[in-house]
Design an enzyme around this catalytic site. Structure first.
Site, PDB file in Angstrom:
ATOM      1  N   GLY A 202      42.301  49.115  30.200  1.00 29.55           N
ATOM      2  CA  GLY A 202      40.915  48.811  29.908  1.00 29.55           C
ATOM      3  C   GLY A 202      40.130  48.668  31.191  1.00 29.55           C
ATOM      4  O   GLY A 202      40.705  48.399  32.257  1.00 29.55           O
TER       5      GLY A 202
ATOM      6  N   GLN B 237      33.542  46.361  36.963  1.00 27.44           N
ATOM      7  CA  GLN B 237      34.709  46.612  37.829  1.00 27.44           C
ATOM      8  C   GLN B 237      34.535  47.848  38.704  1.00 27.44           C
ATOM      9  O   GLN B 237      35.296  48.045  39.647  1.00 27.44           O
ATOM     10  CB  GLN B 237      35.976  46.754  36.995  1.00 27.44           C
ATOM     11  CG  GLN B 237      36.384  45.450  36.315  1.00 27.44           C
ATOM     12  CD  GLN B 237      37.688  45.629  35.564  1.00 27.44           C
ATOM     13  OE1 GLN B 237      37.702  46.067  34.429  1.00 27.44           O
ATOM     14  NE2 GLN B 237      38.791  45.305  36.216  1.00 27.44           N
TER      15      GLN B 237
ATOM     16  N   CYS C   3      44.860  41.979  36.094  1.00 33.57           N
ATOM     17  CA  CYS C   3      43.535  42.607  36.125  1.00 33.57           C
ATOM     18  C   CYS C   3      43.462  43.536  37.326  1.00 33.57           C
ATOM     19  O   CYS C   3      43.894  43.169  38.431  1.00 33.57           O
ATOM     20  CB  CYS C   3      42.461  41.527  36.223  1.00 33.57           C
ATOM     21  SG  CYS C   3      40.787  42.178  36.267  1.00 33.57           S
ATOM     22  N   LEU C   4      42.906  44.714  37.128  1.00 35.99           N
ATOM     23  CA  LEU C   4      42.761  45.678  38.224  1.00 35.99           C
ATOM     24  C   LEU C   4      41.890  45.116  39.349  1.00 35.99           C
ATOM     25  O   LEU C   4      42.010  45.528  40.496  1.00 35.99           O
ATOM     26  CB  LEU C   4      42.143  46.987  37.706  1.00 35.99           C
ATOM     27  CG  LEU C   4      42.993  47.796  36.716  1.00 35.99           C
ATOM     28  CD1 LEU C   4      42.159  48.904  36.089  1.00 35.99           C
ATOM     29  CD2 LEU C   4      44.217  48.378  37.399  1.00 35.99           C
TER      30      LEU C   4
ATOM     31  N   HIS D   3      39.603  40.484  27.020  1.00 35.57           N
ATOM     32  CA  HIS D   3      39.621  40.504  28.490  1.00 35.57           C
ATOM     33  C   HIS D   3      38.446  41.319  29.041  1.00 35.57           C
ATOM     34  O   HIS D   3      37.728  40.873  29.942  1.00 35.57           O
ATOM     35  CB  HIS D   3      40.968  41.093  28.939  1.00 35.57           C
ATOM     36  CG  HIS D   3      41.130  41.238  30.419  1.00 35.57           C
ATOM     37  ND1 HIS D   3      42.057  40.526  31.139  1.00 35.57           N
ATOM     38  CD2 HIS D   3      40.492  42.039  31.331  1.00 35.57           C
ATOM     39  CE1 HIS D   3      41.964  40.857  32.420  1.00 35.57           C
ATOM     40  NE2 HIS D   3      41.034  41.782  32.561  1.00 35.57           N
ATOM     41  N   GLU D   4      38.231  42.516  28.479  1.00 35.42           N
ATOM     42  CA  GLU D   4      37.172  43.406  28.995  1.00 35.42           C
ATOM     43  C   GLU D   4      35.781  42.858  28.702  1.00 35.42           C
ATOM     44  O   GLU D   4      34.885  42.944  29.536  1.00 35.42           O
ATOM     45  CB  GLU D   4      37.319  44.820  28.421  1.00 35.42           C
ATOM     46  CG  GLU D   4      38.633  45.524  28.720  1.00 35.42           C
ATOM     47  CD  GLU D   4      39.035  45.496  30.186  1.00 35.42           C
ATOM     48  OE1 GLU D   4      38.161  45.437  31.069  1.00 35.42           O
ATOM     49  OE2 GLU D   4      40.257  45.513  30.447  1.00 35.42           O
TER      50      GLU D   4
ATOM     51  N   HIS E  72      34.654  40.301  31.086  1.00 36.49           N
ATOM     52  CA  HIS E  72      34.138  40.851  32.356  1.00 36.49           C
ATOM     53  C   HIS E  72      32.612  41.003  32.319  1.00 36.49           C
ATOM     54  O   HIS E  72      31.949  40.885  33.345  1.00 36.49           O
ATOM     55  CB  HIS E  72      34.748  42.229  32.631  1.00 36.49           C
ATOM     56  CG  HIS E  72      36.045  42.198  33.389  1.00 36.49           C
ATOM     57  ND1 HIS E  72      36.163  41.667  34.652  1.00 36.49           N
ATOM     58  CD2 HIS E  72      37.281  42.667  33.066  1.00 36.49           C
ATOM     59  CE1 HIS E  72      37.424  41.796  35.067  1.00 36.49           C
ATOM     60  NE2 HIS E  72      38.127  42.401  34.126  1.00 36.49           N
TER      61      HIS E  72
HETATM   62 ZN    ZN Z   1      40.151  42.744  34.207  1.00 37.07          ZN
END
Ligand code: ZN
Length: 170
Positions: free
Chosen positions: A46, A51, A97-98, A139-140, A143
């Protein structure tokens, strides 16, 4: 489509509340295409627009059922997503998380949710998600409000190598 650099903490855009999308124009289509390319190359399950340093309410999620390898992962693109129902039942599991490479944490999330939003053309959509898919959406969408999993985690630890984003613990 182009890969876009994924920003990491403490980049301020990750803490900003992202703007609602009002124009479903070619710029948005490029953003969506680039987000798909980026999440697939990362690889992740995701990605939220902040991000890649774009403060707009757009997420992409690509997730397949681990138990059935014959079914290809499904791609979800949601513009202005909003969770309109959270289940009472909660599950704690490990997330990464990226944008926070090298860390993982245990986060409690609703087991199932309903997401409302628009597709990339501005048509309304509604998604019911359970299990890992529900976790990824939560989670997304966090963000987009500048909320990171480390804010919700009961504990956070360092992991060796690259942490996968929101993935089953093992
Ligand atoms: Zn994340």
């Amino acid at each position: 489509m182009a890969f876009r650099e994924i920003v990491t903490i403490p980049e301020p855009v990750l803490r900003r509340k992202a703007r609602k999308v009002s124009e479903f124009d070619s710029e948005l289509q490029t953003l969506v295409d680039d987000m798909v390319e980026t999440v697939q190359q990362a690889p992740g399950v995701g990605l939220a627009a902040p991000q890649i340093n774009v403060s707009q309410r757009v997420i992409v999620v690509e997730y397949g059922d681990d138990e059935d390898e014959d079914v290809p992962p499904k791609l979800y693109i949601v513009v202005n997503p909003e969770i309109v129902r959270f289940s009472q039942e909660k599950i704690t599991a490990t997330e990464g998380c990226l944008s926070i490479p090298g860390f993982a944490g245990e986060v409690e999330r609703s087991e199932s949710i309903t997401v409302k939003g628009s597709n990339r053309r501005g048509q309304p959509m509604r998604i019911k998600a359970t299990g890992w898919l529900a976790r990824i959406f939560q989670h997304e969408i966090d963000h987009l409000d500048g909320v990171l999993f480390i804010d919700r985690a009961e504990r956070v630890w360092k992991v060796e190598g690259e942490a996968r984003q929101v993935a089953p613990a093992d």
